[in-house]
Write a protein that holds these residues in place. Sequence first.
Motif, PDB file in Angstrom:
ATOM      1  N   HIS A   1       0.809  -1.216   0.000  1.00  0.00           N
ATOM      2  CA  HIS A   1       0.000   0.000   0.000  1.00  0.00           C
ATOM      3  C   HIS A   1       0.845   1.270   0.000  1.00  0.00           C
TER       4      HIS A   1
ATOM      5  N   ALA B   1       0.494   3.702  -3.084  1.00  0.00           N
ATOM      6  CA  ALA B   1      -0.783   4.405  -3.151  1.00  0.00           C
ATOM      7  C   ALA B   1      -0.889   5.451  -2.046  1.00  0.00           C
TER       8      ALA B   1
ATOM      9  N   SER C   1       1.019   8.496  -3.081  1.00  0.00           N
ATOM     10  CA  SER C   1       0.313   9.249  -4.103  1.00  0.00           C
ATOM     11  C   SER C   1      -0.804  10.092  -3.502  1.00  0.00           C
ATOM     12  N   MET C   2      -1.535   9.542  -2.519  1.00  0.00           N
ATOM     13  CA  MET C   2      -2.614  10.293  -1.879  1.00  0.00           C
ATOM     14  C   MET C   2      -2.081  11.469  -1.070  1.00  0.00           C
TER      15      MET C   2
ATOM     16  N   VAL D   1       6.250  -1.351  -6.373  1.00  0.00           N
ATOM     17  CA  VAL D   1       6.112  -0.271  -5.409  1.00  0.00           C
ATOM     18  C   VAL D   1       7.313   0.663  -5.489  1.00  0.00           C
TER      19      VAL D   1
ATOM     20  N   THR E   1       6.919   2.834  -8.467  1.00  0.00           N
ATOM     21  CA  THR E   1       5.923   3.887  -8.232  1.00  0.00           C
ATOM     22  C   THR E   1       6.523   5.033  -7.435  1.00  0.00           C
TER      23      THR E   1
END
Length: 304
Positions: free
Chosen positions: A153, A156, A159-160, A181, A184
């Motif tokens: 996670h 993500a 990114s948030m 990951v 990313t």
Amino acid sequence: MNDYDVAVVGAGAAGLQAAQTLGRMHQSTVVLGTDRYRNDPTGHMHNFLGHDGTPPAELRTAARKDAEAYDDVTFRDAEVLSVSGSLGDFVLELAGEEPVRARRVLLASGVRDTLPAVPGVTENFGDLVAHCPFCHGHEYAGTRVGILGSAPHVGAMASMLGPIASELVVLTDGGALEESVAQTLARLGVPVVEAGVREVRREGSGLVVDLADGATVDLGGLLVKTDWALAGPFAEQLGLEVSEMGAVVVDAFGRTSVPGVFAAGDMAQGPGLPMPMASVLVAAASGQMAAAGCVQDAALARIA
């Protein structure tokens, strides 16, 4: 032994809203709860319509007062040890008190979190350390924010938090990131610190993270992943279906796989959701829906 239309297990947001809804529909209801709540470490709730910044205990006090105004709602501050029986005749055994019988049961007993075993995380959890960006992310705005761990996670989460934080850093605490990951995070320009984390400590209005290699990282806030489990044994006792995440599977009206048993709040996973939505507002709404489900099922049974 007292008989009720519905026994609500848990007096958090989900259970209290369920009690108010059942009281308004003149369903004899007993609410069984303790003084232990998942958001006890949090000084203020956020992202709740009309109550942004309200201490959770204040909301619970006001909600209980609302529910107690209805003659058909009774509160008992008692721990539920077990639930047995079937639709129309459930028995709830209580610690140190007489058992309760109910035609339906609405479980809202929540979950318990296990935090990362890093010194200082528990002491600062609910404030400078949090697990939900929707609940606490805004309070870290304009600061360097850390994300602890190497779970999938992390990408993500970064990114948030990107539009909120002035900087981000991922602290893997010695763990290895999955290649996807890592890619990313590289695309997002988020640095990764692989050294072990020795301690998290408060300093001024922020945190200092002491690393095993002797370096330190200054942060305005730290996001962590908690491991959670159902707070009570009731799903197992009743043979309820649970999801891969460990939550009780429910339909849109909170019905579980066992007739007469409903579930709401953080312990319940509704249709189309990958996991329970850990939010006070969502918990309250799910309590209302589960209570409505109880009322509807009772009404249909009377005319069947």
